[in-house]
Design an enzyme around this catalytic site. Structure first.
Site, short mmCIF file in Angstrom:
data_model
loop_
_atom_site.label_atom_id
_atom_site.label_comp_id
_atom_site.label_asym_id
_atom_site.label_seq_id
_atom_site.Cartn_x
_atom_site.Cartn_y
_atom_site.Cartn_z
N SER A 125 0.84 -1.20 0.00
CA SER A 125 0.00 0.00 0.00
C SER A 125 0.87 1.25 0.00
CB SER A 125 -0.85 -0.03 1.28
OG SER A 125 -1.41 1.22 1.53
N TYR A 150 -1.74 -1.16 10.97
CA TYR A 150 -2.01 -1.72 9.64
C TYR A 150 -0.86 -1.37 8.68
CZ TYR A 150 -3.72 -1.64 4.84
OH TYR A 150 -3.83 -1.80 3.48
N LYS A 154 2.26 -3.72 6.53
CA LYS A 154 2.66 -3.68 5.12
C LYS A 154 4.17 -3.47 5.01
CE LYS A 154 -1.40 -4.25 3.41
NZ LYS A 154 -1.73 -5.60 2.97
P1 NAD Z 1 -10.84 -7.24 1.79
O1 NAD Z 1 -10.99 -7.26 3.25
O2 NAD Z 1 -12.05 -6.98 0.97
O3 NAD Z 1 -10.16 -8.59 1.28
C1 NAD Z 1 -9.28 -9.34 2.05
C2 NAD Z 1 -9.81 -10.77 2.07
O4 NAD Z 1 -8.90 -11.57 2.81
C3 NAD Z 1 -11.18 -10.88 2.73
O5 NAD Z 1 -12.05 -11.63 1.91
C4 NAD Z 1 -10.88 -11.61 4.04
O6 NAD Z 1 -11.96 -12.42 4.45
C5 NAD Z 1 -9.65 -12.40 3.67
N1 NAD Z 1 -8.75 -12.74 4.79
C6 NAD Z 1 -8.26 -11.91 5.74
N2 NAD Z 1 -7.46 -12.60 6.57
C7 NAD Z 1 -7.45 -13.88 6.14
C8 NAD Z 1 -6.81 -15.07 6.57
N3 NAD Z 1 -6.03 -15.09 7.65
N4 NAD Z 1 -7.02 -16.20 5.87
C9 NAD Z 1 -7.83 -16.23 4.77
N5 NAD Z 1 -8.45 -15.14 4.32
C10 NAD Z 1 -8.27 -13.97 4.99
O7 NAD Z 1 -9.72 -6.15 1.47
P2 NAD Z 1 -9.26 -5.58 0.05
O8 NAD Z 1 -9.62 -4.15 0.01
O9 NAD Z 1 -9.67 -6.45 -1.03
O10 NAD Z 1 -7.70 -5.64 0.26
C11 NAD Z 1 -6.93 -6.75 -0.15
C12 NAD Z 1 -5.49 -6.55 0.26
O11 NAD Z 1 -5.03 -5.33 -0.32
C13 NAD Z 1 -5.31 -6.40 1.76
O12 NAD Z 1 -4.11 -7.03 2.13
C14 NAD Z 1 -5.21 -4.91 1.96
O13 NAD Z 1 -4.47 -4.58 3.07
C15 NAD Z 1 -4.49 -4.50 0.67
N6 NAD Z 1 -4.74 -3.10 0.36
C16 NAD Z 1 -6.02 -2.64 0.29
C17 NAD Z 1 -6.25 -1.29 0.01
C18 NAD Z 1 -7.66 -0.77 -0.05
O14 NAD Z 1 -7.84 0.45 -0.03
N7 NAD Z 1 -8.69 -1.59 -0.17
C19 NAD Z 1 -5.16 -0.42 -0.20
C20 NAD Z 1 -3.88 -0.94 -0.14
C21 NAD Z 1 -3.66 -2.29 0.14
C1 UD1 Z 2 -6.86 5.04 4.14
C2 UD1 Z 2 -5.77 4.69 5.10
C3 UD1 Z 2 -4.65 4.00 4.35
C4 UD1 Z 2 -5.18 2.78 3.62
C5 UD1 Z 2 -6.30 3.22 2.71
C6 UD1 Z 2 -6.96 2.07 2.03
C7 UD1 Z 2 -5.90 6.33 6.92
C8 UD1 Z 2 -5.23 7.47 7.59
N1 UD1 Z 2 -5.31 5.88 5.79
O1 UD1 Z 2 -6.34 5.93 3.17
O2 UD1 Z 2 -3.65 3.62 5.26
O3 UD1 Z 2 -4.16 2.17 2.84
O4 UD1 Z 2 -7.31 3.90 3.47
O5 UD1 Z 2 -7.69 1.29 2.92
O6 UD1 Z 2 -6.93 5.85 7.37
N2 UD1 Z 2 -12.55 11.31 4.05
C9 UD1 Z 2 -13.52 12.20 4.45
N3 UD1 Z 2 -14.64 11.70 5.05
C10 UD1 Z 2 -14.84 10.37 5.27
C11 UD1 Z 2 -13.84 9.46 4.84
C12 UD1 Z 2 -12.69 9.97 4.25
O7 UD1 Z 2 -13.38 13.40 4.27
O8 UD1 Z 2 -15.88 9.98 5.84
C13 UD1 Z 2 -11.34 11.82 3.38
C14 UD1 Z 2 -10.06 11.49 4.14
O9 UD1 Z 2 -9.75 12.53 5.02
C15 UD1 Z 2 -9.06 11.39 2.99
C16 UD1 Z 2 -9.89 10.94 1.78
O10 UD1 Z 2 -11.25 11.20 2.14
O11 UD1 Z 2 -8.56 12.67 2.70
C17 UD1 Z 2 -9.71 9.47 1.49
O12 UD1 Z 2 -9.93 8.74 2.70
P1 UD1 Z 2 -9.93 7.15 2.75
O13 UD1 Z 2 -10.84 6.64 1.70
O14 UD1 Z 2 -10.18 6.75 4.15
O15 UD1 Z 2 -8.46 6.76 2.29
P2 UD1 Z 2 -7.05 7.25 2.87
O16 UD1 Z 2 -7.19 8.00 4.13
O17 UD1 Z 2 -6.32 7.92 1.77
#
Ligand code: NAD
Ligand code: UD1
Length: 340
Positions: A125, A150, A154
């Site tokens: 991330s 979290y 990463k």
């Molecule tokens: P998500 O929660 O929708 O998907 C993760 C999946 O992994 C879920 O289905 C959950 O049930 C499963 N899981 C968690 N722990 C497990 C375990 N121990 N064994 C088996 N399954 C398990 O999240 P996502 O948004 O799809 O994110 C996927 C990956 O990408 C995560 O590692 C997350 O940290 C990373 N990531 C997400 C974002 C984001 O904004 N969504 C940003 C950067 C990185």
């Molecule tokens: C957040 C996490 C980041 C993670 C990412 C994906 C934090 C500080 N960072 O990123 O570590 O990788 O999610 O899961 O939580 N916002 C509002 N109102 C809301 C929600 C969000 O104004 O109700 C704003 C936030 O201040 C930010 C932007 O929207 O500026 C995006 O927020 P969000 O979707 O939570 O993502 P990040 O904060 O960028």
């Protein structure tokens, strides 16, 4: 055709990546414990792709159960999504985050080594760039200063994988640093389905637009940005899915032991701009108020995309309007998320 194991493949990014893998002709095996997803997603994937993928309901922290997947399938590559991802929750229950995210990763990569599944892609991330204000973030930007457990998982996992690659001459690793994944599949059949009240901007806006939540609070309009609200690099989850296919192709054709790529669009969108784009997509106003800043937020975050473009051949295809309209379609077709 080679087989890709997708731990966490029932989740938001995992399920969209499975669609792109299937489109590219890969065989896919999914593992998930449904901690943050539902079995219905497997039916939806079948509707979209016309294929029923082998699925194992297993917690990746249970190494011996996970081993059965490697015993029963010849796995060529792994895209590891299985982790917990809620930033706020990670502050309340840090040990659960460290235990789950690290153990799940270590077990998977250890079995990958044992069973010679030697191409490994990890969901990292932009959070690993921490509180730096030196944007755009390039893959060479300094890491660390993460603001929550979290983020540290990463950062730690990136280091664990670098160390592991030194010890295993056959293993090739790709660290993908996502910026802000949003949007949903064009069919409206899969999308982001958070438990409870969403923390992230797009799922929250969707619920306000759909009438489930009353109003959005914009976290601060006194940042040093053109309209005072924070700027992020939102990337369509379908683009992210194709980025993973490119990563597998890259590992297939390169000898680099560890490669790192940002996955973003390189374009910043402010919170106010995101709200306006969503209003255009849903055709009505989004009720919102300005509130205080959220602790841990940085003013501006967006990706340098040159490396991913030049080396991976990755370029995001969808813009913010596509992200909002797909999100809205998903929301209207599934106002309460997936059943189950
Ligand atoms: P998500 O929660 O929708 O998907 C993760 C999946 O992994 C879920 O289905 C959950 O049930 C499963 N899981 C968690 N722990 C497990 C375990 N121990 N064994 C088996 N399954 C398990 O999240 P996502 O948004 O799809 O994110 C996927 C990956 O990408 C995560 O590692 C997350 O940290 C990373 N990531 C997400 C974002 C984001 O904004 N969504 C940003 C950067 C990185
Ligand atoms: C957040 C996490 C980041 C993670 C990412 C994906 C934090 C500080 N960072 O990123 O570590 O990788 O999610 O899961 O939580 N916002 C509002 N109102 C809301 C929600 C969000 O104004 O109700 C704003 C936030 O201040 C930010 C932007 O929207 O500026 C995006 O927020 P969000 O979707 O939570 O993502 P990040 O904060 O960028």
């Amino acid at each position: 055709m080679s087989t890709v194991l997708v731990p966490g493949g029932a989740g938001y990014i995992g399920s969209h990546t499975v669609v792109e893998l299937a489109k590219a002709g890969y065989d896919v095996v999914i593992v998930d414990n449904f901690y943050n997803s539902k079995p219905e997603v497997l039916n939806r994937l079948e509707k979209i792709t016309g294929r029923r993928f082998p699925f194992y309901e297993i917690d990746c922290c249970d190494k011996e159960k996970l081993r059965t997947v490697f015993e029963e399938n010849k796995i060529d590559a792994i895209i590891h999504f299985a982790g917990l991802k809620a930033v706020g929750e990670s502050v309340s229950i840090p040990l659960t985050y460290y235990r789950n995210n690290l153990t799940s990763l270590i077990n998977t990569v250890e079995l990958a080594g044992e069973y010679k599944a030697d191409k490994f892609v990890f969901s990292s991330s932009a959070t690993v760039y921490g509180m730096s204000e030196d944007v755009p973030f390039t893959e060479e930007s300094p890491l660390g200063m993460c603001t929550n457990p979290y983020g540290w998982t990463k950062w730690m996992i990136e280091q664990i994988l670098r160390d592991y690659s030194v010890s295993n001459p056959d293993m090739k690793i790709c660290l993908l640093r996502y910026f802000n994944p949003v949007g949903a599949h064009e069919s409206g059949l899969i999308g982001e389905d958070p438990r409870g009240i969403p923390n992230n901007l797009f799922p929250y806006i969707s619920k306000v637009a759909g009438g489930t939540l009353e109003k959005l609070t914009v976290f601060g309009d006194d940042y040093d940005t053109p309209d005072g609200t924070c700027i992020r690099d939102y990337i369509h989850v379908t683009d992210l899915g194709s980025g993973h296919v490119k990563a597998i192709e890259y590992l297939d054709s390169h000898d680099e032991k560890v490669c790192v790529f940002n996955l973003g669009t390189g374009r910043g969108t402010s919170v106010k701009e995101a709200v306006a784009a969503f209003e255009k997509a849903c055709g009505h106003e989004i009720n919102h108020v300005i509130g205080p800043r959220r602790p841990g937020d940085i003013a501006v975050s967006y990706a340098a995309t040159d490396k991913a473009f030049k080396e991976l051949g990755f370029k995001a295809q969808y813009d913010i309007d596509d992200m909002c309209s797909s999100c809205w379609k998903w929301q209207t077709m599934n106002p309460d998320g997936l059943p189950g």
